[in-house]
Design a protein around this motif. Structure first.
Motif, PDB file in Angstrom:
ATOM      1  N   GLN A 426       0.938  -1.401  -0.122  1.00 26.22           N
ATOM      2  CA  GLN A 426      -0.345   0.144  -0.276  1.00 26.22           C
ATOM      3  C   GLN A 426       0.911   1.350  -0.282  1.00 26.22           C
ATOM      4  O   GLN A 426       2.069   1.121   0.250  1.00 26.22           O
ATOM      5  CB  GLN A 426      -1.250   0.271   0.945  1.00 26.22           C
ATOM      6  N   LEU A 436      -7.432  12.360  -0.118  1.00 27.81           N
ATOM      7  CA  LEU A 436      -8.909  12.013   0.875  1.00 27.81           C
ATOM      8  C   LEU A 436      -9.393  12.415  -0.640  1.00 27.81           C
ATOM      9  O   LEU A 436      -9.360  13.582  -0.348  1.00 27.81           O
ATOM     10  CB  LEU A 436      -8.559  12.238   1.600  1.00 27.81           C
ATOM     11  N   ASN A 437     -10.769  11.834  -0.893  1.00 25.51           N
ATOM     12  CA  ASN A 437     -11.626  11.944  -1.436  1.00 25.51           C
ATOM     13  C   ASN A 437     -12.560  13.400  -0.452  1.00 25.51           C
ATOM     14  O   ASN A 437     -13.264  12.360   0.355  1.00 25.51           O
ATOM     15  CB  ASN A 437     -12.165  10.945  -1.941  1.00 25.51           C
ATOM     16  N   MET A 440     -16.282  11.978   0.850  1.00 26.84           N
ATOM     17  CA  MET A 440     -16.476  10.803   1.325  1.00 26.84           C
ATOM     18  C   MET A 440     -16.168  10.948   3.581  1.00 26.84           C
ATOM     19  O   MET A 440     -15.252  11.362   2.889  1.00 26.84           O
ATOM     20  CB  MET A 440     -15.628   9.754   0.745  1.00 26.84           C
ATOM     21  N   LYS A 441     -17.093  10.488   4.307  1.00 25.54           N
ATOM     22  CA  LYS A 441     -16.748  10.407   5.386  1.00 25.54           C
ATOM     23  C   LYS A 441     -15.801   9.623   5.522  1.00 25.54           C
ATOM     24  O   LYS A 441     -15.145   8.594   4.415  1.00 25.54           O
ATOM     25  CB  LYS A 441     -18.217  10.147   5.555  1.00 25.54           C
ATOM     26  N   GLU A 448     -13.073   1.245   2.409  1.00 29.12           N
ATOM     27  CA  GLU A 448     -13.411   0.901   1.506  1.00 29.12           C
ATOM     28  C   GLU A 448     -12.509  -0.422   0.906  1.00 29.12           C
ATOM     29  O   GLU A 448     -13.525  -1.194   0.682  1.00 29.12           O
ATOM     30  CB  GLU A 448     -12.907   1.838  -0.226  1.00 29.12           C
ATOM     31  N   PRO A 449     -11.676  -0.137   0.840  1.00 29.30           N
ATOM     32  CA  PRO A 449     -10.668  -2.010   0.970  1.00 29.30           C
ATOM     33  C   PRO A 449     -11.504  -3.211   1.914  1.00 29.30           C
ATOM     34  O   PRO A 449     -11.268  -3.719   1.323  1.00 29.30           O
ATOM     35  CB  PRO A 449      -9.198  -1.390   0.948  1.00 29.30           C
ATOM     36  N   PHE A 452     -14.273  -3.893  -0.367  1.00 23.48           N
ATOM     37  CA  PHE A 452     -14.467  -4.194  -1.836  1.00 23.48           C
ATOM     38  C   PHE A 452     -13.908  -5.726  -1.373  1.00 23.48           C
ATOM     39  O   PHE A 452     -14.388  -6.693  -2.424  1.00 23.48           O
ATOM     40  CB  PHE A 452     -13.845  -3.074  -2.327  1.00 23.48           C
ATOM     41  N   TYR A 453     -12.846  -5.806  -0.724  1.00 25.46           N
ATOM     42  CA  TYR A 453     -12.745  -6.820  -0.437  1.00 25.46           C
ATOM     43  C   TYR A 453     -13.079  -7.909   0.390  1.00 25.46           C
ATOM     44  O   TYR A 453     -12.720  -9.797   0.530  1.00 25.46           O
ATOM     45  CB  TYR A 453     -11.070  -7.019  -0.070  1.00 25.46           C
ATOM     46  N   ARG A 499      -6.388   4.265   6.264  1.00 22.42           N
ATOM     47  CA  ARG A 499      -7.469   3.673   5.508  1.00 22.42           C
ATOM     48  C   ARG A 499      -5.684   2.262   4.255  1.00 22.42           C
ATOM     49  O   ARG A 499      -6.054   1.183   4.000  1.00 22.42           O
ATOM     50  CB  ARG A 499      -7.514   4.757   3.732  1.00 22.42           C
ATOM     51  N   SER A 503      -6.021  -2.555   4.267  1.00 26.03           N
ATOM     52  CA  SER A 503      -5.512  -3.581   3.281  1.00 26.03           C
ATOM     53  C   SER A 503      -4.579  -4.180   4.202  1.00 26.03           C
ATOM     54  O   SER A 503      -4.488  -5.353   3.263  1.00 26.03           O
ATOM     55  CB  SER A 503      -5.045  -3.432   1.780  1.00 26.03           C
TER      56      SER A 503
ATOM     57  N   GLU C 208      -4.110  12.021  -5.867  1.00 29.25           N
ATOM     58  CA  GLU C 208      -3.655  11.432  -4.906  1.00 29.25           C
ATOM     59  C   GLU C 208      -4.880  10.276  -4.691  1.00 29.25           C
ATOM     60  O   GLU C 208      -5.084   9.371  -4.005  1.00 29.25           O
ATOM     61  CB  GLU C 208      -2.566  11.552  -3.991  1.00 29.25           C
ATOM     62  N   TYR C 209      -5.889  10.888  -4.424  1.00 26.77           N
ATOM     63  CA  TYR C 209      -6.539   9.922  -3.960  1.00 26.77           C
ATOM     64  C   TYR C 209      -7.131   8.784  -4.799  1.00 26.77           C
ATOM     65  O   TYR C 209      -7.626   7.705  -4.231  1.00 26.77           O
ATOM     66  CB  TYR C 209      -8.066  10.520  -3.338  1.00 26.77           C
ATOM     67  N   VAL C 215      -4.476   1.838  -5.893  1.00 32.27           N
ATOM     68  CA  VAL C 215      -4.023   1.031  -5.377  1.00 32.27           C
ATOM     69  C   VAL C 215      -4.073  -0.008  -4.335  1.00 32.27           C
ATOM     70  O   VAL C 215      -3.783  -0.917  -4.357  1.00 32.27           O
ATOM     71  CB  VAL C 215      -2.486   1.823  -4.396  1.00 32.27           C
ATOM     72  N   ILE C 216      -5.247   0.456  -3.883  1.00 31.52           N
ATOM     73  CA  ILE C 216      -6.027  -0.608  -3.310  1.00 31.52           C
ATOM     74  C   ILE C 216      -6.465  -1.340  -3.709  1.00 31.52           C
ATOM     75  O   ILE C 216      -6.643  -2.306  -3.260  1.00 31.52           O
ATOM     76  CB  ILE C 216      -7.654  -0.189  -2.444  1.00 31.52           C
ATOM     77  N   LEU C 218      -9.101  -1.047  -6.790  1.00 27.77           N
ATOM     78  CA  LEU C 218     -10.801  -1.030  -7.239  1.00 27.77           C
ATOM     79  C   LEU C 218     -10.419  -0.519  -8.817  1.00 27.77           C
ATOM     80  O   LEU C 218      -9.520  -0.678  -9.542  1.00 27.77           O
ATOM     81  CB  LEU C 218     -11.326   0.497  -6.950  1.00 27.77           C
ATOM     82  N   LEU C 222     -15.493   1.688 -10.762  1.00 28.70           N
ATOM     83  CA  LEU C 222     -16.480   1.462  -9.190  1.00 28.70           C
ATOM     84  C   LEU C 222     -15.640   3.120  -9.090  1.00 28.70           C
ATOM     85  O   LEU C 222     -15.877   4.211  -8.281  1.00 28.70           O
ATOM     86  CB  LEU C 222     -15.337   0.559  -9.136  1.00 28.70           C
ATOM     87  N   ARG C 226     -17.802   6.214  -7.850  1.00 25.37           N
ATOM     88  CA  ARG C 226     -17.487   6.636  -7.122  1.00 25.37           C
ATOM     89  C   ARG C 226     -16.608   7.909  -6.268  1.00 25.37           C
ATOM     90  O   ARG C 226     -17.117   8.871  -5.429  1.00 25.37           O
ATOM     91  CB  ARG C 226     -17.383   5.668  -5.653  1.00 25.37           C
ATOM     92  N   HIS C 227     -15.495   7.910  -6.769  1.00 24.81           N
ATOM     93  CA  HIS C 227     -15.074   9.410  -6.799  1.00 24.81           C
ATOM     94  C   HIS C 227     -14.769  10.374  -7.194  1.00 24.81           C
ATOM     95  O   HIS C 227     -14.196  10.829  -7.383  1.00 24.81           O
ATOM     96  CB  HIS C 227     -13.035   7.822  -6.886  1.00 24.81           C
ATOM     97  N   ASN C 231     -16.832  13.851  -7.540  1.00 22.91           N
ATOM     98  CA  ASN C 231     -16.534  15.556  -7.618  1.00 22.91           C
ATOM     99  C   ASN C 231     -16.245  16.015  -8.588  1.00 22.91           C
ATOM    100  O   ASN C 231     -16.109  17.308  -9.544  1.00 22.91           O
ATOM    101  CB  ASN C 231     -14.740  14.651  -7.496  1.00 22.91           C
TER     102      ASN C 231
END
Lengths: 601, 323, 317
Positions: A426, A436-437, A440-441, A448-449, A452-453, A499, A503, C208-209, C215-216, C218, C222, C226-227, C231
């Protein structure tokens, strides 16, 4: 385009000899008033949530021929003071109290026309970003000639001759020819020289430089600081350097004033402030500065600033979800990179020979052992971030091999084994604001990870895990219900770390994780990373341009330049005895920290 | 430089190719060309004859090649309704449209840019506020309502100016102009104002926004910190940087004027190509529709090409090929 | 002076959604801009009034039983010869002007919203995909958008509308006119949305988000959904508001040119066109009132869009 690397030999007109007071300096009567004297200066910004006092009761004296540093962290109000002196505060800011005396005369409250005669003629400004400080649609010569005409009345060929002379003085060779150049034809360092020439055009007595080297690379920074210092001595200029960087202060300032939340908390000769600070804030600030001269186990804690980050509730890793990683077991080697290459197309063209390519990564090979922290260091554009992004799978290499925990992730990146290996890896990014988005909270960001997994059994467990993670990085579980914009830069970086942990990684890539943070916050984040590494047995790839930080964090280091690795060595060995010429050069550019005392160590 | 223009030219050729395919398919898919030529009650033999004459039985690619060949030699066929060669019809009406667009463009550019610069510099004066609020009304007024309003006020109520037509026309041999007679000028005033008003407000607002944007840049701040005069900052540093994007606006603006001339010409019964086009659409007169499409696309392509070259002249960053 | 960092105590109770809205800069800008509030109020009222036309209109202009040619061409109630029941007078067929304007406005707003919706879905979808995927797909989509953008919207709408009508057999042309108009305006709208959405996507995808999400691990769809999509919505919302004003104008223009909504179920543009024929004979109200309704509606929407552009664009503050 001229690079900064191949400057003509005339570039430093002063050299070291000119540090002595120049012959041109006139002797002033001892009773003469100081060049600039601020008494009780306050600046306020009315906002809809009440008035913010950006600067409060500032007292500061600047004498001719002296460099005064104004140091503080973001939001301390240091830039405001420079703007207040020349009456160019951004709206709706205003000076609410105090006096500004320039050569003994009060200049606060002068009319716009009177101030215009002071700006440029008697007080020059240098801004942070040379990329945007010059008008892109005017030649360098025209911009200089215009300013010269305004300040000295010289016009036409006389003004151009003076312009060429100025360029010469700031170390730009072939000045005559360069007058016809456009700003975009210069590199960053050269532009900053032009900016300095413009500031000098009116032969001012005082220069206010607002973070003049922050946007520049280390090697260029040293040249620009030398230039400013030389000009100050040579012309008997008073200089105010506004900066967040203790290194810059140590390098150039004679006296320094430390700002904290709008106030000057301490002021004095540079050796005293850095070597034996009296104020608590200064002490913790200096303790937080990463030391290049010795390796410490942890950074001194800086309680003064973060207000005592909530005591993290530690979790029992062995029995916790976080400890039950599913990633494949390694063989002692976490990452192997062999002969990695990647080029970017700079200019597209139909014919191959017309294409301009940049070799961002050039035959890079390295091995990262499990459990170690491996550093990549280099200047901007050296390709260190590109290597990280290749490893993280954000770019695909042109050629070469990457093995993560023994698994080939390049040949068939979509294969299930490759994906599983990548999940063990990671990344933590540089900019806490864009990583950070904002829609989103924190809960959803961290979860999220996990979601998702489906690594937890239920939504309740997911929430519990997120709460534990937030606790663990020192934010507290209640943060989950908030949005990122409510947090400070350091707090956001903690969210990023949570975050990444969600993962359950074995390898953590940290790409300049603290270079956007204040030095005091940097120390706490670096400490957190060290703690996590010990607890979880993480392998880390740590990328930074900052050699002292590298020394504190890394076990082994690779030095990169122009996309290639120059030297790989044990950290202590590199700092003690660098082998490659470029490594020696880089180490030589480090601001000397001799002045810093053993405070807080 | 050469590569840049060549690339643009290639792009233009591509656009024209696409447009020619569209107008070609208009012929083939909209209505039955034979019916359009001879009416529904022609005999079977007569139909077959015309099909042969038009080459409608040839492979589609051959038909398209012939169509492009005809266009290139200026032959757009015969209007279904007026039964005259389309190229003659367009050439006859072109001067009316171009003169209207030209006069409107001058009005829109002169007032749009100067008011835009003024409101950008004196952003807080009451004149700026007034101009800005009226510009928003200008954007909200559909062209045809402006036209109707002006006609009602100046032609019907006050009887100062004519409500329709071009007035007196002077034939220069290659060009019939109405700009050489007083009557012609009286006739062009209302339509030109109608056509220019929307574009004027658009230009005004864009120039102002651009000016404010430039005023926030570091180099303006740095110019202030050097004590340069307001005049120099406004007109030397800010205006020139504002003009770069404004050049694009001028290109789009002329395109917009040509488009909206369709409406203005309808309201004022101005005998130009726009009025002809609208009538052709009403009667599904495909040859005129196709020809107008090709002609307008060509105009736009040429305008865009000129704009690109102007960019080159103004901005050294593009000239040097870097950015 | 935005450098002052937010320093919240993470342990404190987080604010509710309503409190967050009330604290937001956009909300503050809204309540301190009277023109924005008036415009918003007017837009909402106008839209509600038009949609409630069957409930609040004094007459049903489509009910032949309520129309009498004897009552045709009556001036507004306050003018000599006017009748109190027809406040704004009647048109040439004896329909009450106020009622026809309400019903016509409803049609205009429906067409405008549907057209903008079509253009938005198409444009934002293609724009986000083009911006995120890049490469050849991006080049093809944006080249098409560029070519279309060089041709002014209204001209293209006339053309698409004309072709669409020509395709339909004459018997059902009137019945389907409204759908043809919606498609014509919607199809001319999409490049604006595509450009804005693509521009925003390119900016967001660099952030970077998005890289963190990659990197996660996704998948691309998606990440886009979602992202990136949430925005890009701010600039899209601004374009959509201004686009609504332009779409209402475009519909009115088409109808005025006789290419749009037929006189049997008139929109505002059709009403103005019909009224225009009587203008010279002094029956000014048949044109004037629908024209005022149209302009005020468009002006209110534009005013709202203008404020949104400033309020949602932090760079301009």
């Amino acid at each position: 385009m001229s690079g900064d690397g191949d400057l003509p030999p005339v570039m430093l007109p002063s050299g070291r000899t000119l540090r002595e007071p120049a012959a041109r300096a006139e002797a002033k009567a001892p009773a003469a008033p100081p060049l600039l004297e601020l008494r009780g200066l306050s600046v306020e910004f009315p906002t809809r949530r009440g008035t913010v006092e950006a600067a409060r009761n500032i007292n500061l004296v600047v004498n001719a021929g002296e460099v005064v540093g104004l140091v503080g962290e973001s939001g301390a109000g240091k830039s405001t003071i420079g703007n207040a002196v020349i009456d160019l505060l951004e709206r709706p800011g205003r000076v609410s109290a105090g006096s500004v005396r320039f050569e003994g005369e009060e200049i606060r409250g002068r009319t716009e026309a009177e101030m215009r005669r002071i700006r440029g003629d008697r007080i020059g400004m240098i801004f942070q970003d040379p990329q945007t400080s010059l008008n892109p649609l005017m030649t360098i010569g025209d911009q200089l000639a215009e300013t010269i005409a305004k300040t000295t009345g010289l016009r036409g060929p006389a003004a151009l001759a003076r312009a060429a002379e100025l360029l010469q003085q700031v170390g730009i060779g072939e000045a005559r020819a360069r007058l016809k150049s456009w700003p975009h034809e210069f590199s960053g360092g050269m532009r900053q020289r032009v900016v300095i020439a413009l500031a000098l055009a009116g032969d001012p007595d005082l220069i206010i430089a607002d973070e003049p080297t922050t946007a520049l690379d280390v090697s260029i920074q040293a040249q620009i600081l030398d230039l400013i210092k030389a000009l100050c001595r040579e012309r008997k200029l008073g200089v105010i350097i506004v900066t967040h960087d203790i290194g810059v202060i140590a390098e150039i300032a004679d006296r320094v004033a430390v700002m904290y939340r709008g106030e000057i908390v301490e002021e004095g000769p540079v050796a005293q402030i850095l070597g034996a600070p009296r104020h608590e804030y200064t002490k913790s600030l200096i303790a937080a500065v990463p030391r290049a001269d010795r390796k410490l186990h942890r950074f001194a804690s800086v309680d003064y600033i973060e207000g005592g980050a909530s005591a993290a509730r530690r979790i029992d890793i062995a029995n916790h979800w976080l400890g039950r990683s599913e990633s494949p077991k390694g063989t002692g080697v976490a990452v192997e990179i062999e002969h990695l290459n990647l080029s970017f197309v700079l200019q597209k063209a139909l014919l191959k020979k017309n294409r301009r390519m940049l070799k961002a990564v050039n035959d890079v090979s390295l091995t990262i052992r499990e459990g170690e922290t491996f550093g990549l260091v280099g200047e901007s554009g050296s390709g260190k971030s590109t290597v990280a992004r290749l490893l993280a799978g954000l770019y695909r290499p042109d050629s070469g091999m990457i093995r993560v925990l023994g698994q080939d992730v390049v040949t068939n990146p979509r294969a299930p084994e490759a994906r599983r290996a990548r999940r063990a890896l990671q990344m933590i990014f540089q900019d806490p604001y864009s990583s950070l988005n904002s829609r989103m909270k924190v809960l959803d960001i961290v979860a999220e990870p996990i979601r998702f997994y489906r690594t937890t059994g239920s939504e309740e467990e997911t929430r519990r895990v997120v709460a534990d993670l937030l606790d663990h990085v020192g934010l507290g579980a209640a943060a989950a219900l908030r949005y990122p914009h409510e947090f400070s830069g350091g707090q956001r970086q903690r969210i990023s770390i949570a975050r990444a942990l969600a993962s359950r990684p074995r390898i953590l890539i940290c790409d300049e994780p603290t270079s956007a943070l204040d030095v005091s916050v940097q120390a706490t984040i670096l400490n957190l990373l060290k703690d996590l590494q010990e607890e979880l047995g993480l392998t880390m790839l740590f990328i930074s341009h900052d050699l002292p930080v590298i020394r504190q964090m890394c076990d082994r280091v690779a030095v990169m330049r122009h996309g290639a690795i120059c030297e790989t060595a044990e950290t202590e060995q590199l700092f003690a005895a660098p082998q490659h010429d470029y490594s020696k050069h880089l180490l030589g550019l480090m601001p000397s920290m001799e002045l810093l005392g053993p405070t807080g160590l | 430089m050469l590569a840049f223009i060549l690339r643009r030219l290639a792009q233009s050729v591509l656009v024209m190719a696409v447009v020619s395919v569209i107008s070609f398919s208009l012929f083939n898919f909209v209505g039955d060309p034979v019916n359009n030529m001879v009416g529904q009650d022609a005999t079977r033999e007569r139909r077959a004859e015309i099909r042969l004459e038009l080459g409608l039985d040839d492979p589609i690619l051959v038909q398209y090649a012939r169509f492009v060949g005809n266009i290139l030699s200026g032959d757009f066929g015969i209007s279904y309704r007026i039964k005259q060669p389309v190229d003659d019809l367009i050439l006859e009406r072109l001067p009316a449209t171009l003169e209207l667009v030209f006069v409107s463009a001058i009005i829109a550019l002169v007032f749009g840019i100067s008011l835009g610069v003024y409101t950008g510099i004196r952003r807080d004066s009451w004149i700026s506020r007034l101009v800005l609020s009226s510009s928003l009304i200008g954007v909200s007024l559909p062209t045809f309502i402006i036209g109707i309003g002006l006609i009602y006020l100046f032609a019907v109520h006050l009887r100062w100016l004519p409500s329709s037509g071009r007035g007196g026309v002077v034939d220069l041999g290659f060009w019939k102009t109405s700009l050489l007679t007083v009557d012609g000028w009286r006739s062009i005033i209302l339509p030109a104002i109608t056509l220019s008003l929307f574009q004027l407000t658009l230009i005004l607002r864009l120039v102002r926004a651009e000016m404010l944007e430039v005023m926030r840049t570091d180099y303006i701040k740095f110019a202030r910190a050097r004590g340069l005069s307001e005049r120099s900052i406004n007109f030397v540093h800010a205006l020139r940087n504002t003009l770069v994007p404004v050049v694009t606006i001028i290109g789009l603006n002329i395109g917009g004027l040509i488009a909206f001339s369709v409406i203005t010409e309808t309201v004022f019964q101005w005998p130009g190509t726009g009025l002809m086009f609208i009538q052709a659409v009403d009667f599904v007169d495909v040859p005129i529709m196709a020809a107008y499409l090709v002609f307008v696309a060509l105009l736009f392509v040429v305008i865009n090409l000129i704009v690109d070259i102007l960019y080159f002249v103004i901005d050294p960053r593009i000239r040097m090929g870097g950015s | 002076m935005s450098a002052v960092e937010p320093r919240v105590d993470p342990a404190a109770k987080p604010p509710s959604a309503w409190a967050r809205l009330r604290e937001s800069d956009v909300f503050h800008s809204f309540v301190s801009t009277p023109s924005a509030m008036i415009a918003a109020a007017f837009t909402v009222i106008a839209i509600l009034a038009c949609f409630a036309a069957p409930l609040i209109a004094p007459f049903n202009p489509f009910d032949p039983a309520q129309i009498s040619l004897w009552d045709g061409k009556l001036p507004p109630a306050w003018v000599e010869g006017g009748q109190a029941q027809y406040v704004l007078g009647t048109d040439n067929q004896g329909r009450d002007m106020l009622s026809t304007i309400l019903y016509g406005g409803r049609l205009s707003i429906i067409v405008g919203m549907a057209a903008v919706g079509l253009g938005m879905v198409l444009g934002v979808g293609l724009g986000v995909i083009a911006g995120y995927v890049g490469g050849a797909l991006d080049a093809v989509i944006m080249r098409i958008a560029d070519v279309q953008l060089t041709i002014p919207g209204i001209l293209l709408a006339i053309l698409i509308n004309g072709i669409g009508r020509a395709f339909l057999p004459p018997e059902i042309r009137e019945e389907f006119a409204i759908y043809v108009v919606i498609i014509a305006i919607g199809l001319t709208d999409w490049p604006q949305f595509a450009r804005v959405a693509r521009g925003a996507t390119l900016v967001e995808a660099q952030k970077e988000y998005v890289q963190a999400a990659r990197v996660i691990g996704l998948p691309g769809w998606l990440i886009m959904l979602r992202h990136i999509l949430p925005n890009t919505l701010r600039p899209v919302l601004v374009i959509a508001t201004i686009g609504l004003a332009l779409a209402v104008i475009a519909e009115a223009t088409l109808s005025f040119l006789g290419q749009g909504i037929p006189p049997t179920t008139p929109s505002l543009g059709t009403l103005i066109r019909v009224g225009n024929e009587y203008l010279f004979s002094g029956l000014w109200w048949i044109t004037l009132f629908p024209a005022i309704a149209l302009v005020v509606l468009v002006f209110a929407v534009n005013l709202l869009g203008d404020w949104m552009r400033d309020a949602l664009n932090p760079k301009l503050r």
